[in-house]
Design an enzyme around this catalytic site. Structure first.
Site, PDB file in Angstrom:
ATOM      1  N   GLU A 105       0.805  -1.222   0.000  1.00 27.69           N
ATOM      2  CA  GLU A 105       0.000   0.000   0.000  1.00 27.69           C
ATOM      3  C   GLU A 105       0.840   1.275   0.000  1.00 27.69           C
ATOM      4  OE1 GLU A 105      -0.805  -2.657   1.841  1.00 27.69           O
ATOM      5  OE2 GLU A 105      -2.837  -3.188   1.221  1.00 27.69           O
ATOM      6  N   HIS A 141     -12.043  -4.255   8.513  1.00 28.26           N
ATOM      7  CA  HIS A 141     -12.546  -4.094   7.149  1.00 28.26           C
ATOM      8  C   HIS A 141     -13.883  -3.349   7.108  1.00 28.26           C
ATOM      9  CE1 HIS A 141      -9.502  -7.102   6.131  1.00 28.26           C
ATOM     10  NE2 HIS A 141      -9.713  -6.874   4.853  1.00 28.26           N
TER      11      HIS A 141
END
Lengths: 333, 325
Positions: B60, B129
């Site tokens: 990321e 999440h």
């Protein structure tokens, strides 16, 4: 005694010498204005001792090549054509600085010469240089993008994310480590369990090399070869140039964590003196021409300091300027 | 007008902008062959090829940094973070690089980049999440933060974000992808920084954004049947805020509730409450009310629904706000 003739042309050897001298004198002058309290910031990291490493790579790069730098980035920028006066103005926080004084020592940029920005987060400039390599490949520009960083960044995870991506997509990127032996006060062998950094790079599929970073000619030759490798589409490279930091981490750091004998040892192989002596021995240079060169460089540096001191300070309204691009992109097109 | 899903509207925006401008490319985890974890970029790999729809490794920080560098050198990257929960992995590149480059360089470098991601609850995906982390991003000067609530806005705002010369964090909502709505047939964009008044009312102003907007609209209908007329404003862009629209409504109704799916503490409700209190205290008839998610990690079980505002909790909250009880 004459050494064997160099693979580097006389003109280029003189240019290496001049560039190193310009870096040295600029940095010494910067240290002076810093100690006199004239710079905008409380931080100053000098490139003194690293001149051969950065000049060697810098002069091997081609016009338009991209690069990003780190805390200790003045020398690299000078090697790539940074103007001393605008650099000094930036260090003094003046509006004629490259970043209108908002960046300071650790955030100089000049996209006009490919400088994508200095960075004060260790290792953070590395993926940004990979982005430059991505653009070069995307647009078929033929440019190489060089990430300059210190040995301190060798244990940042982002370096390895970056190396992997550059190798995966064969991007024209050079990972250039200016190893001055210390990440702030921690010597490289106290920070890394294994010192074979070229192997680390090679394990990512990145072509690697290590070079004596006190010898500008050697650095130049190795860099030129590695840059060519990338320019021809063979993907990224890694170069570890082993040099030394004459001053402490910052200008005022007396380096209590290292032995004076170690400093003396490295200074005996001073990159400017070494090349100068070689050129004198080979009659490429005379003491007279060196004196003239030295005077010229000193004149430039003095003029840069005067330019910076005369440049206006920012106005209050500048505080809010350039957070965003103010006019474009927001309205319905 | 045509009816389409939030997902398809986003895809259409990406498609149109990539077709319009060769410098636009997408990079992210699973954006190519897989078509995006939530299917937003499905078909784009086939249309535009591997050079412009780049499947990245799971790195990321690396892909955001690559995007910053590509933006500096003239491209228009759309970097996808699969979940907003992953911003922590990339936060240095987002907050110290993407957001600050323009300012640090005195306006010399621009970062025309979109960081597309998605957040929120609705799929019992657990604490890592399901978050709503917009406050982390709104707090950083130099970032624009957009959170669309419906297909029309999603498309128009994403197209503007791609054309914007500033870095934009574009946060979609996982529970909205399959929701449908009317989208104009013709080319259009929607400006950043402009809120939208979805419903006029005189008794109370409800400020919301993203998936909570539909909850608020249902609550407003229920409240109307009780004689309480709520003005509903969809903020759409959280940074920069449309303070003009917010404050003029606050002055009109004198009662304000902020409904968000993010945690209460230091969330958008806290900021809006402070803004409104500072700017129109005299016109206020009651303290600004925050209706927000619990200050707990998001649970995966049936508790997930309990952790966020519902139509019922909004109705009850507003009822008390208006009655003063």
């Amino acid at each position: 005694m004459k050494s064997k003739s160099s693979a580097v042309s006389s003109d280029l050897r003189l240019e290496l010498l001049e560039t190193m001298l310009r870096i040295r004198e600029f940095e010494e002058a910067t240290g002076e204005v810093f100690l006199r309290g004239l710079t905008a910031g409380s931080m100053l990291h000098l490139s003194v001792g690293e001149e051969a490493a950065v000049a060697g790579i810098g002069l091997a790069m081609k016009e338009g090549d991209y690069f990003t730098t780190h805390h200790r980035g003045h020398g690299i920028f000078i090697a790539r054509g940074g103007r001393l006066d605008r650099m000094m103005a930036e260090l003094l926080g003046r509006t004629d600085g490259y970043c209108r004084g908002k960046g300071g020592s650790m955030h100089i940029a000049d996209i006009g010469v490919g400088h994508m920005g200095a960075n004060a987060i260790v290792g953070a400039n590395i993926p940004i240089a990979v982005g430059g390599g991505f653009t070069s490949k995307y647009r078929n520009e033929g440019k190489v993008s060089v990430a300059f960083f210190g040995d301190g960044a060798l244990n940042q995870g982002i370096l390895y994310e970056s190396m992997n991506m550059a190798a995966l997509w064969d991007l024209p990127v050079m990972f250039a480590v200016i190893n001055n032996q210390y990440g702030m006060g921690t010597r490289i062998d106290r920070a890394s369990a294994c010192l074979e950094f070229v192997k680390r790079a090679e394990s990512f599929g990145v072509r690697g090399a290590e070079v004596d970073g006190m010898d500008a000619e050697k650095v130049y030759l190795v860099s030129a070869e590695l840059l060519c490798h990338s320019r021809e589409g063979h993907g990224p490279t890694f170069l570890m140039a082993n040099a030394y930091r004459y001053y402490g981490h910052g200008r005022k750091d007396p380096s209590p964590y290292r032995d004076k004998s170690e400093e003396q040892e490295w200074r005996r192989r001073d990159p400017i003196q070494m090349l100068k002596q070689r050129l004198l021995d080979e009659v490429v240079l005379s003491e007279k021409t060196f004196g003239e060169l030295s005077d010229r460089v000193n004149g430039e540096v003095e003029a840069a300091v005067e330019f910076a001191k005369a440049s206006p300070l920012p106005e209050d309204a500048d505080l809010y300027r350039d957070v965003f691009v103010e006019t474009q992109g927001e309205e319905t097109v | 007008m045509k009816e389409m899903s939030y997902r398809d509207a986003l895809r259409e925006a990406l498609f149109e902008e990539m077709q319009r401008d060769q410098s636009v490319f997408i990079i992210g985890e699973e954006v190519g062959r897989y078509g995006g974890a939530y299917g937003v970029s499905r078909g784009l790999y086939k249309e535009f090829g591997a050079q412009r729809v780049v499947d990245s490794p799971i790195s990321e920080a690396g892909i955001v940094g690559l995007g910053v560098g590509a933006a500096i050198t003239g491209l228009r990257p759309i970097v996808e973070l699969m979940y907003v929960d992953f911003v922590g992995l990339a936060m240095d590149q987002i907050a110290n690089q993407m957001a600050k480059f323009r300012y640090m360089t005195g306006g010399q470098l621009t970062i025309p980049m979109v960081l597309r991601t998605q957040g929120g609850t609705g799929r019992s995906a657990g604490a890592q999440h399901s978050q709503s982390l917009e406050s982390w991003l709104v707090h950083v000067p130099g970032l624009k933060v957009v959170m669309p609530s419906n297909p029309r806005d999603a498309k128009g705002l994403l197209k503007t974000a791609v054309r914007c010369n500033d870095p934009v964090v574009f946060i979609e909502h996982k529970a909205l992808y399959s929701t449908k709505g009317e989208v104009p047939e013709e080319e259009y964009t929607i400006p950043l920084g402009k809120a939208l008044v979805l419903r006029q009312g005189v008794d109370v102003t409800i400020l919301s954004y993203s998936a909570m907007v539909s909850v608020v609209l249902k609550a407003a209908v229920a409240l109307s049947s009780e004689g309480i007329e709520a003005e509903v404003i969809d903020l759409r862009t959280l940074s920069p805020l449309d303070t003009e629209t917010i404050l003029s409504s606050a002055e009109k109704t004198g009662r304000i509730a902020v409904v968000s799916e993010a945690h209460r503490t230091l969330g958008m409700g806290a900021e809006l409450s402070a803004l409104i209190t500072e700017r129109c205290f005299e016109q206020l008839k009651a303290p600004v009310l925050r209706i927000a998610a619990s200050d707990t990690p998001v649970p995966a079980s049936i508790l997930e629904k309990m952790s966020i505002p519902t139509e019922q909790s909004v109705v009850e909250g507003i009822r008390h706000l208006v009655s003063g009880e």
